[in-house]
Design a protein around this motif. Sequence first.
Motif, short mmCIF file in Angstrom:
data_model
loop_
_atom_site.label_atom_id
_atom_site.label_comp_id
_atom_site.label_asym_id
_atom_site.label_seq_id
_atom_site.Cartn_x
_atom_site.Cartn_y
_atom_site.Cartn_z
N PRO A 388 9.61 21.89 26.89
CA PRO A 388 9.54 22.27 25.47
C PRO A 388 10.53 21.52 24.60
O PRO A 388 10.25 21.24 23.42
CB PRO A 388 9.80 23.77 25.47
CG PRO A 388 10.37 24.09 26.80
CD PRO A 388 9.86 23.07 27.74
N THR A 389 11.69 21.18 25.16
CA THR A 389 12.69 20.44 24.39
C THR A 389 12.20 19.03 24.07
O THR A 389 12.31 18.55 22.94
CB THR A 389 14.02 20.39 25.16
OG1 THR A 389 14.48 21.72 25.39
CG2 THR A 389 15.08 19.62 24.38
N VAL A 390 11.64 18.35 25.08
CA VAL A 390 11.12 17.00 24.86
C VAL A 390 9.89 17.05 23.97
O VAL A 390 9.69 16.18 23.11
CB VAL A 390 10.82 16.31 26.21
CG1 VAL A 390 10.12 14.97 25.99
CG2 VAL A 390 12.11 16.09 26.99
N ALA A 391 9.04 18.07 24.14
CA ALA A 391 7.88 18.22 23.27
C ALA A 391 8.30 18.35 21.81
O ALA A 391 7.63 17.82 20.90
CB ALA A 391 7.05 19.42 23.69
N ALA A 392 9.41 19.05 21.56
CA ALA A 392 9.92 19.18 20.19
C ALA A 392 10.32 17.81 19.64
O ALA A 392 10.00 17.48 18.48
CB ALA A 392 11.11 20.14 20.18
N LEU A 393 10.98 17.00 20.45
CA LEU A 393 11.35 15.65 20.01
C LEU A 393 10.11 14.81 19.70
O LEU A 393 10.04 14.12 18.68
CB LEU A 393 12.18 14.96 21.09
CG LEU A 393 13.66 15.35 21.22
CD1 LEU A 393 14.25 14.75 22.48
CD2 LEU A 393 14.44 14.89 19.99
N LEU A 394 9.14 14.85 20.59
CA LEU A 394 7.93 14.05 20.41
C LEU A 394 7.15 14.49 19.18
O LEU A 394 6.56 13.66 18.48
CB LEU A 394 7.06 14.12 21.66
CG LEU A 394 7.65 13.46 22.92
CD1 LEU A 394 6.88 13.87 24.16
CD2 LEU A 394 7.66 11.94 22.77
N SER A 395 7.13 15.78 18.92
CA SER A 395 6.41 16.28 17.74
C SER A 395 7.06 15.80 16.45
O SER A 395 6.42 15.76 15.40
CB SER A 395 6.36 17.80 17.77
OG SER A 395 7.64 18.37 17.52
N GLU A 396 8.34 15.44 16.53
CA GLU A 396 9.06 14.90 15.37
C GLU A 396 9.03 13.38 15.34
O GLU A 396 9.80 12.73 14.64
CB GLU A 396 10.51 15.41 15.39
CG GLU A 396 10.61 16.93 15.23
CD GLU A 396 11.97 17.48 15.61
OE1 GLU A 396 12.84 16.68 16.06
OE2 GLU A 396 12.17 18.70 15.48
N HIS A 422 4.44 10.21 19.99
CA HIS A 422 3.37 10.94 19.31
C HIS A 422 2.16 10.01 19.16
O HIS A 422 2.30 8.86 18.76
CB HIS A 422 3.87 11.38 17.93
CG HIS A 422 3.05 12.43 17.27
ND1 HIS A 422 1.76 12.21 16.84
CD2 HIS A 422 3.33 13.73 16.95
CE1 HIS A 422 1.29 13.31 16.28
NE2 HIS A 422 2.21 14.26 16.35
N PRO A 423 0.95 10.49 19.47
CA PRO A 423 -0.23 9.61 19.42
C PRO A 423 -0.80 9.40 18.02
O PRO A 423 -1.72 8.60 17.85
CB PRO A 423 -1.24 10.35 20.29
CG PRO A 423 -0.91 11.79 20.08
CD PRO A 423 0.60 11.84 19.97
N GLY A 424 -0.27 10.11 17.03
CA GLY A 424 -0.91 10.07 15.71
C GLY A 424 -0.24 9.22 14.67
O GLY A 424 -0.77 9.05 13.57
#
Length: 575
Positions: A388-396, A422-424
Amino acid sequence: MPAVLGLNFHHDTSAALVVDGRLYAAEEERWSGVKHNHPSRKGTLTSPARALQWCLDAAGLEPQDIDAVWAASMRPNPAAGWWLAEERDELAALLPSPLGEHLRLMSHHTAHVLSGYLLSEHEHAAGLVIDAGGSSLGSDFGPGRERITGYDLRPDAIDRIHQGMPAVLPGPAGPRRVHSSLGHFYRNLARRVIPPGDEPEGSMMALAAFGDPERYGPQVRELVGLGDDGEIRIVHPWGSADNGTPLLLGGRAWTADNVTEHPDHERADLAAAVQQVFAESVVHIARHLRRLTRASALVFSGGCALNSHLNGQLAADSGFDTLFVAPAPHDAGTAVGAALYGWHYQLGRKRLPSPTDAAWGPPPGPLPAKAAPPGYRALTGLGPDLAPTVAALLSEHRIVGWVQGQLEFGPRALGHRSILAHPGDTATRDRLNTIKKRAAYRPFAPAVLAEHATEWFMSASDPFMNRVVTVRRCKASRVAAITHHDGTARAQTVAADHQGLRGLLEQFHRRTGLPLLLNTSFNRKGAPILRTAEQAVSAAADLGLDAVAVGDTLLIADHLPDPRTSALLSARSNG
């Protein structure tokens, strides 16, 4: 506990070991740091000494515990028979005793095709191997080497049913080859299209998406003729390694030495024409194999099977219901095929389950004592909070190195030694291209939760990132960073049992609604995918990544806030 060793002594030097139904495999380049582990002099044989030793150590075996040793022959002698003993003796001398005494040689193309077939779910399949050149054919087929080989494959039989040796048609003067190859054809033209310093074949495949194949298509099609029974004819010298003879197209002379003199759009047009003619040629051969075997599945391997755009077209147009591309179709994969041959056909053991990952190599080892390099701080002991911590970074829209579990075998990063984003966001894609010093036209691939793949892509994807699929038009704007100019992506499906990337993808999906991430190899330009935790820390700092996760430790750039707060808030909102 029977054990079989497979080895490749040529470029892409590698070792594979099957013991007690488990596969261990590694490429020597991950230790040497030399991509493809090319020997210093062409034709020189190289032992995969460190990869071999790792396989033995990981399985807890000594050389005397090995029951059989197999390797692919590559000596291009036109004579029949005697050269195998000579080559075997030369290779055996590179091995510790008693491995050398056990060594036996097999066909290069057979090792290629079995690296796919024996890891597939298919009982009956056609097999196709295409590359620049394999083993000597000897007197059975006349002088020359394997170039295009077709098989009828069953659990109890390996039948070679098609041996394509592309005929050489008259052309401009140049070094003469007994037989051309489609592999050399593609590489020959790629070196006339891609400037030095960039990998020619992969770069030309990417550039082709920007071109008009009809501009040079008619002229390029004249260079490759398609005949009856899957026959291929290539005009000399375009199917050889000669890239100095000028190719005259559109009033221009194209050679490897004048690439940069041609406008980018013309290079893209030629790339598109070559890709189209190349794919048409392979589909032509595959359709012939479909008629010969009446199999519903095709197994494809060899260097040409690295062309993921071709693989997408082959899946759609070859007439087979199913395409299985070998997890590692390049020459390193022949070690896997050789080991699996000894395991199944020689020792009579049950085939291994079809894998959904290729994490067959070494773990990353410990982080250095002082883990954080200058400019980074360490968040340690994250455990289940890492994803979840890395997911938070990637979402930013941060760019994160990801080092988890055993090393992938093969040329693609599959979520164990990856750089993720992030793919977008096309700005993130452009920044990553700068970080990796790649040409701006080269696309990045997505890793997608397997059960969501068909929601985002028009056709079946591949767990080994070996085929191009079309992004659904209604979704493309949301994943612009992984959608190529032609609306395609080289998608990797991530199954429920994937040990490297699955948990992170699930967390990112919960946070963003996107079940996919941009996934590219963790390496410096011109270097192999890295192997160890120490290498990852050094590379992350050199490349300027925002963070790198190794095991349950996250090294994060000092200027970024602690992502755990954002991850906790997201977890509460989703709870």
